[in-house]
Design a protein around this motif. Structure first.
Motif, PDB file in Angstrom:
ATOM      1  N   UNK A  15      -1.067  -9.666   0.241  1.00 59.50           N
ATOM      2  CA  UNK A  15      -1.660  -8.869  -0.770  1.00 59.50           C
ATOM      3  C   UNK A  15      -0.438  -7.829  -1.426  1.00 59.50           C
ATOM      4  N   UNK A  17       3.791  -6.905  -1.436  1.00 61.66           N
ATOM      5  CA  UNK A  17       4.916  -7.216  -0.510  1.00 61.66           C
ATOM      6  C   UNK A  17       4.703  -6.638   0.946  1.00 61.66           C
ATOM      7  N   UNK A  19       1.429  -5.962   2.413  1.00 66.83           N
ATOM      8  CA  UNK A  19       0.021  -6.401   3.069  1.00 66.83           C
ATOM      9  C   UNK A  19      -0.534  -7.561   3.244  1.00 66.83           C
ATOM     10  N   UNK A  21      -4.446  -9.421   3.397  1.00 65.88           N
ATOM     11  CA  UNK A  21      -6.024  -9.166   3.263  1.00 65.88           C
ATOM     12  C   UNK A  21      -6.475 -10.339   3.982  1.00 65.88           C
ATOM     13  N   UNK A  51       4.542  -0.005  12.480  1.00 66.60           N
ATOM     14  CA  UNK A  51       3.514   0.939  12.251  1.00 66.60           C
ATOM     15  C   UNK A  51       2.629  -0.022  11.416  1.00 66.60           C
ATOM     16  N   UNK A  53      -1.215   0.336   8.941  1.00 68.86           N
ATOM     17  CA  UNK A  53      -2.425   0.718   8.289  1.00 68.86           C
ATOM     18  C   UNK A  53      -3.439  -0.068   8.028  1.00 68.86           C
ATOM     19  N   UNK A  54      -4.619   0.235   8.926  1.00 65.89           N
ATOM     20  CA  UNK A  54      -5.562  -0.784   8.525  1.00 65.89           C
ATOM     21  C   UNK A  54      -6.910  -0.148   7.982  1.00 65.89           C
ATOM     22  N   UNK A  55      -7.253  -0.800   6.977  1.00 74.66           N
ATOM     23  CA  UNK A  55      -8.540  -0.302   6.144  1.00 74.66           C
ATOM     24  C   UNK A  55      -9.669  -1.349   6.254  1.00 74.66           C
ATOM     25  N   UNK A  62      -7.635  -4.874   5.185  1.00 71.92           N
ATOM     26  CA  UNK A  62      -6.458  -4.837   4.528  1.00 71.92           C
ATOM     27  C   UNK A  62      -5.371  -4.152   5.692  1.00 71.92           C
ATOM     28  N   UNK A  64      -1.542  -2.934   6.137  1.00 70.17           N
ATOM     29  CA  UNK A  64      -0.421  -2.821   5.386  1.00 70.17           C
ATOM     30  C   UNK A  64       0.700  -2.308   6.375  1.00 70.17           C
TER      31      UNK A  64
END
Lengths: 248, 283
Positions: A15, A17, A19, A21, A51, A53-55, A62, A64
């Motif tokens: 998703x 460059x 991330x 999904x 590092x 970032x997870x949503x 997702x 990132x």
């Protein structure tokens, strides 16, 4: 107890460059939520080189990365390995939050209409709304807006055809088969049934929302007098929100 | 400190945004055009994450309350100091009482002002990027005082150094994109239109999203609420395309057909109503 997680057939898609999904079957289902939460915790624990970032939403994660992904196939195969080691241990304890709501018609400006449209008395709307235990799926739309599952069928009602320009902070509302609380003043098209004096989003506190994905919410009805009292306590930062730890 | 004698059309303080709180529904925010904001910081010797002032088409009128080193990058909004035109893309010394003004927008949409040491406005959730419900101010108003650090001569970068935004950053209308998660659900005809039309930017364009004028024939249904990022191109049931920008929500319910590259987001930030763009898939 180390119970094995059910494994779903997941799809992994790049998703942009930075991330990836990850998608579960496209449904609103508590088993999928719990499965995704376990996977999220494992990634957070094991991805130490970089590092991330997870949503989370109903049926996807997702992820990132802080730099562009160089080899997407490597990254996906690493994630697949992590999914295979995810187990019930990866779950964190969840909380059941008791949220006071004043269903007075001065707040619940759409109660009358829902009552007519769904052929259900106002008392019954309040009884049903406070009887269910709702699951927090994720936070989105606005900072601190919880997507809740578990609304009783009899309370389902379509969104307004024209959204209101300003829904009040704390408004408790129903949109389609979902219920939720507006954490701040915002435009919104859901049907408003009450208001809570509790703040659902407080910037610069850690964490900024008391609830997290997987937690449970139960509303209970309060009078206008209690509302004013709690509101004053919240403002003075002396209100203690009631919660209990559960491991469903 | 800098005093805002008159605010512009839409001025905010921005850094590179707040990535840490997306799971609480907090928008990432940050400078719309990272590229120009980073150049502005580099010119005055700052790290790239310092806060800059972002202005949109019509800039503000500012008074410096101490000596400072500044730079202006991004859009050419006709900057002048005490009435004398100044150059963009270079470090400039200003003195106490100097007045910085902007005039006619000549090129691009978003300009950036950096000051030595960065703007020290309210820090909220690890970022100074102004955002509704997160920072107290979400737009700079007339009479605001913008805190800056006292200027120290030893911080001065080489005044001859120059760094310039490439002209193509403004003139190029090709946006490099990736396929979005729902791209393959589009019919061949829809995919073809999406990649061959010239799309016009509608007047609905802001820090949250840019909506395009031309519509695609569309039978795709909304998806259950899922995750989005700045640069996600959504296709609505009526066939409208919405490109999410830096202040976008963290979730959305429309099919995500394309994803803009970082460069494309920066370039789109310099475009405005009635400008044309087209998408080109990159790998």
């Amino acid at each position: 107890m180390n119970s094995k997680l059910p494994k779903y057939k997941l799809t992994y898609k790049p998703y942009g460059a930075h991330s990836i999904l990850i998608e579960w079957p496209n449904e609103i289902d508590e088993n999928i939520l719990n499965n995704a939460l376990c996977f999220k915790r494992v990634i957070e624990k094991k991805e130490i080189k970089q590092k991330v970032y997870i949503k989370l939403s109903y049926s996807s994660l997702l992820i990132t990365y802080n730099t562009a992904i160089r080899n997407i196939y490597d990254k996906i195969s690493q994630l697949k390995t992590l999914y295979n080691i995810a187990n019930d241990f990866s779950r964190s304890p969840i909380k059941l939050w008791h949220i006071p709501v004043c269903y007075d018609t001065s707040f619940g400006i759409d109660l009358e209409r829902i009552s007519t449209q769904n052929e259900i008395s106002k008392q019954e709307i309040i009884r049903q709304h406070t009887a269910s235990i709702y699951t927090v799926y994720f936070i989105g739309f606005l900072p601190g807006f919880l997507y809740l599952g578990g609304l009783n069928n009899r309370l389902h009602i379509p969104r307004l055809s024209t959204p209101r320009l300003a829904v009040e902070k704390g408004a408790v509302a129903i949109g389609g088969n979902q219920t939720g609380v507006y954490p701040n003043v915002s435009p919104g098209g859901w049907n408003i049934i009450g208001n809570t004096p509790i703040s659902f989003f407080v910037p610069n506190t850690n964490p900024p929302c008391f609830a997290k994905s997987g937690d449970k919410i139960r509303f209970h009805s309060i009078s206008k007098l209690e509302y004013d009292t709690i509101k004053a306590l919240v403002k003075a930062d002396t209100y203690q929100l009631e919660s209990e730890v559960t491991f469903d | 400190m800098i005093k805002v004698l008159k605010s512009g059309f839409y001025d905010t303080i921005q850094d590179l945004g707040r990535l840490d709180f997306q799971e609480f529904g907090v928008p990432i925010s940050g400078a719309m055009d990272h590229y120009s904001a980073k150049i502005a910081n580099a010119l005055v010797g700052n790290t790239s994450s310092e806060a800059v002032l972002e202005m949109t088409l019509l800039g503000p009128k500012l008074e410096f309350q101490h000596d400072n080193l500044i730079s202006i990058t991004g859009a050419d909004l006709s900057p002048s100091i005490n009435g004398i035109a100044i150059n963009r893309n270079k470090a400039i010394f200003v003195k106490l009482g100097d007045i910085l003004c902007f005039g006619k927008p000549k090129l691009g949409t978003r300009g950036y002002l950096a000051v030595s040491g960065g703007f020290k406005t309210e820090l909220s959730m690890n970022s100074r990027s102004m955002c509704k419900n997160i920072t107290n101010a979400f737009k700079i108003k007339t009479n605001a005082i913008l805190p800056t650090l006292p200027f120290r001569i030893k911080n001065t970068p080489n005044p001859k150094a120059s760094l310039k935004t490439h002209p193509k950053h403004f003139s190029n209308s090709t946006l490099k994109v990736f396929k979005g998660p729902e791209f393959e659900l589009l019919s061949p005809k829809q995919q073809d239109s999406l990649l061959h039309y010239n799309f016009c930017i509608s007047q609905k364009n802001s820090r949250m999203a840019y909506q395009l004028v031309e519509t695609l024939e569309n039978q795709l249904k909304p998806i259950i609420t899922s995750l989005v990022l700045p640069g996600t191109v959504q296709l609505t049931p009526s066939g409208k395309l919405i490109i999410l920008m830096r202040d976008c929500q963290t979730t959305g319910g429309y099919p995500r057909v394309l994803q803009l590259s970082e460069t494309a987001i920066n370039m789109l930030s310099q475009k405005f109503t009635n400008d044309y763009i087209h998408f080109k898939i990159t790998n």
